[in-house]
Write a protein that holds these residues in place. Structure first.
Motif, short mmCIF file in Angstrom:
data_model
loop_
_atom_site.label_atom_id
_atom_site.label_comp_id
_atom_site.label_asym_id
_atom_site.label_seq_id
_atom_site.Cartn_x
_atom_site.Cartn_y
_atom_site.Cartn_z
N GLU A 89 -73.26 -9.64 78.15
CA GLU A 89 -72.45 -9.19 77.01
C GLU A 89 -71.37 -10.20 76.63
OE1 GLU A 89 -73.97 -5.48 79.07
OE2 GLU A 89 -73.08 -7.40 79.67
N LEU A 90 -71.09 -11.13 77.55
CA LEU A 90 -70.09 -12.16 77.26
C LEU A 90 -70.53 -13.02 76.08
CD1 LEU A 90 -67.38 -13.23 78.41
CD2 LEU A 90 -68.71 -14.93 79.65
N ILE A 91 -71.84 -13.18 75.89
CA ILE A 91 -72.36 -13.96 74.76
C ILE A 91 -71.99 -13.28 73.44
CG2 ILE A 91 -74.44 -14.89 73.68
CD1 ILE A 91 -75.73 -14.97 76.43
N LEU A 92 -71.97 -11.96 73.44
CA LEU A 92 -71.61 -11.21 72.23
C LEU A 92 -70.10 -11.18 72.03
CD1 LEU A 92 -74.04 -8.16 72.58
CD2 LEU A 92 -74.40 -10.31 71.35
N LEU A 93 -69.37 -11.09 73.12
CA LEU A 93 -67.91 -11.01 73.02
C LEU A 93 -67.30 -12.34 72.57
CD1 LEU A 93 -65.25 -9.48 73.54
CD2 LEU A 93 -65.36 -10.29 75.92
N SER A 94 -67.89 -13.44 72.97
CA SER A 94 -67.31 -14.75 72.68
C SER A 94 -67.13 -15.03 71.19
CB SER A 94 -68.15 -15.85 73.34
OG SER A 94 -68.12 -15.72 74.75
N PRO A 95 -68.13 -14.78 70.32
CA PRO A 95 -67.91 -15.00 68.89
C PRO A 95 -66.86 -14.06 68.30
CG PRO A 95 -70.26 -14.93 69.39
CD PRO A 95 -69.54 -14.47 70.61
N VAL A 96 -66.76 -12.84 68.84
CA VAL A 96 -65.74 -11.91 68.37
C VAL A 96 -64.35 -12.46 68.65
CG1 VAL A 96 -64.76 -9.60 68.65
CG2 VAL A 96 -67.24 -9.91 68.65
N VAL A 97 -64.17 -12.98 69.86
CA VAL A 97 -62.90 -13.59 70.23
C VAL A 97 -62.65 -14.85 69.39
CG1 VAL A 97 -61.62 -14.68 72.12
CG2 VAL A 97 -62.99 -12.65 72.56
N ALA A 98 -63.70 -15.62 69.13
CA ALA A 98 -63.56 -16.81 68.29
C ALA A 98 -63.13 -16.43 66.88
CB ALA A 98 -64.88 -17.58 68.25
N PHE A 99 -63.70 -15.35 66.35
CA PHE A 99 -63.33 -14.90 65.02
C PHE A 99 -61.86 -14.48 64.98
CE2 PHE A 99 -63.32 -11.38 61.76
CZ PHE A 99 -63.33 -12.23 60.66
N ALA A 100 -61.40 -13.80 66.04
CA ALA A 100 -59.98 -13.44 66.13
C ALA A 100 -59.12 -14.70 66.15
CB ALA A 100 -59.73 -12.59 67.37
N GLY A 101 -59.61 -15.72 66.86
CA GLY A 101 -58.89 -16.99 66.87
C GLY A 101 -58.83 -17.62 65.49
N GLN A 102 -59.93 -17.56 64.76
CA GLN A 102 -59.94 -18.10 63.40
C GLN A 102 -58.97 -17.35 62.50
OE1 GLN A 102 -64.12 -17.64 62.71
NE2 GLN A 102 -64.63 -19.70 63.41
N LEU A 103 -58.87 -16.03 62.70
CA LEU A 103 -57.91 -15.24 61.93
C LEU A 103 -56.48 -15.62 62.29
CD1 LEU A 103 -59.53 -11.68 61.92
CD2 LEU A 103 -59.54 -13.40 60.10
N GLY A 104 -56.25 -15.93 63.58
CA GLY A 104 -54.94 -16.40 63.98
C GLY A 104 -54.58 -17.71 63.29
N ASP A 105 -55.55 -18.58 63.16
CA ASP A 105 -55.38 -19.84 62.45
C ASP A 105 -55.07 -19.59 60.98
OD1 ASP A 105 -55.38 -22.44 61.62
OD2 ASP A 105 -57.49 -22.81 61.99
N ILE A 106 -55.81 -18.68 60.37
CA ILE A 106 -55.62 -18.37 58.96
C ILE A 106 -54.25 -17.73 58.72
CG2 ILE A 106 -56.41 -16.85 57.10
CD1 ILE A 106 -59.27 -17.40 58.07
N ALA A 107 -53.82 -16.87 59.64
CA ALA A 107 -52.52 -16.22 59.51
C ALA A 107 -51.40 -17.26 59.48
CB ALA A 107 -52.30 -15.24 60.65
N GLU A 108 -51.51 -18.25 60.37
CA GLU A 108 -50.47 -19.29 60.37
C GLU A 108 -50.55 -20.14 59.11
OE1 GLU A 108 -48.66 -23.22 62.17
OE2 GLU A 108 -50.79 -22.88 62.01
N SER A 109 -51.77 -20.38 58.62
CA SER A 109 -51.93 -21.13 57.37
C SER A 109 -51.25 -20.38 56.21
CB SER A 109 -53.41 -21.34 57.07
OG SER A 109 -54.02 -22.15 58.04
N TRP A 110 -51.39 -19.07 56.20
CA TRP A 110 -50.77 -18.26 55.16
C TRP A 110 -49.25 -18.36 55.22
CZ3 TRP A 110 -48.07 -13.38 55.32
CH2 TRP A 110 -47.90 -12.80 54.07
N ILE A 111 -48.70 -18.32 56.43
CA ILE A 111 -47.26 -18.45 56.59
C ILE A 111 -46.79 -19.81 56.08
CG2 ILE A 111 -45.40 -18.64 58.30
CD1 ILE A 111 -46.88 -16.56 59.97
N LYS A 112 -47.53 -20.86 56.42
CA LYS A 112 -47.15 -22.20 55.97
C LYS A 112 -47.25 -22.33 54.46
CE LYS A 112 -49.94 -24.45 58.74
NZ LYS A 112 -50.60 -25.57 59.46
N ARG A 113 -48.25 -21.72 53.86
CA ARG A 113 -48.39 -21.79 52.40
C ARG A 113 -47.22 -21.08 51.72
NH1 ARG A 113 -52.89 -23.47 49.96
NH2 ARG A 113 -52.61 -22.07 48.19
N ARG A 114 -46.80 -19.95 52.26
CA ARG A 114 -45.65 -19.25 51.70
C ARG A 114 -44.37 -20.08 51.84
NH1 ARG A 114 -45.13 -12.91 52.72
NH2 ARG A 114 -43.40 -13.41 51.32
#
Length: 266
Positions: A196-221
């Motif tokens: 199941e770790l194979i399935l969990l890993s992309p989910v965690v990666a997607f959360a990481g990408q959202l963390g990246d996007i959140a900071e990008s949004w803060i910087k754009r503001r």
């Protein structure tokens, strides 16, 4: 002479690689050592990220960024040293401080809380599950970032969320999920972790990408490119660890809902 498109596209790669190798070496040593040294690294990084967050949010008073960084590090240190649930609310102190010291209060409060939760969870995970879970988390973030960087720059294509992060493409985003799944598969094959770790890993990666996007949004503001210039080729500490914040917070929240098949070296 004007740079060619290819040179401009990859011009920052040598500097990024050099900085990444240095950070990887330091991180590898600290993760391997664990204990107090790893905790201190996380405490220092947490303070630096809060300092950068305050700088980006147009503080009401000029000393607010330094104060918030020190408050965050001290609060996290106190919680980790005492190891008592009664002091866990101290994690909320930097979040509350944002209300009085900075503009864009809701953004500051939420992101400050994410930074504090990520710092606490990283140390707690290392103590509870050992080195493998930290290596897995970092590997997911690195694989997602590297795969996304090279595939996104090479293939291009439709943007993932152009209004918030104009440089991110769907091709790079999906490539990041694939890279994370490969990391999960490696742990399953060589460390005998649950499949199941194979399935969990992309989910965690997607959360990481959202963390990246959140900071990008803060910087754009805030109308800035980087959270600071502390790391050559990568900008600030937040620019490098924003994805890890998202990934770790996701592990924390998912772990509250059900048991996770994370690597466990204990």
């Amino acid at each position: 002479m004007r740079r060619s498109g290819k040179q401009g596209r990859w011009g920052d790669l040598p500097k990024r690689m050099a900085s990444a190798l240095i950070m990887l070496a330091i991180g590898a040593i600290e993760v391997w050592l664990g204990g107090v040294t790893f905790a201190w690294l996380v405490i220092i990084l947490t303070g630096l990220m809060l300092w950068e967050l305050a700088r980006m949010q147009r503080p009401v008073v000029p000393w607010a960024p330094v104060a918030l960084g020190l408050i965050g590090s001290l609060a996290l240190y106190t919680v980790l040293v005492t190891s008592t649930v009664y002091l866990l609310p101290l994690i909320l102190v930097p979040t509350a401080a944002c209300t009085f010291a900075m503009g864009h209060r809701k953004v500051s409060m939420v992101y400050a809380l994410a930074i504090m939760l990520a710092g606490y969870t990283l140390v707690d995970l290392r103590a509870a599950a050992g080195t493998p879970v930290i290596i897995w988390l970092i590997s997911i973030v690195v694989a997602s970032d590297v795969m996304g960087y090279f595939v996104g720059r090479s293939l291009g294509g439709p943007k993932f969320w152009p209004r918030v992060s104009p440089n991110k493409t769907w091709s790079g985003t999906i490539a990041g999920w694939v890279g994370a799944a490969i990391v999960g598969a490696i742990f399953v094959v060589f460390q005998h972790e649950p499949w199941e770790l194979i399935l969990l890993s992309p989910v965690v990666a997607f959360a990481g990408q959202l963390g990246d996007i959140a900071e990008s949004w803060i910087k754009r503001r805030a109308e800035i490119k980087d959270s600071s210039s502390l790391i050559p080729g990568h900008g600030g500490v937040l620019d490098r660890f924003d994805a890890l914040i998202g990934a770790v917070v996701a592990i924390l929240l998912l772990g509250l809902l059900f048991p996770l098949p994370i690597p466990n070296g204990i």
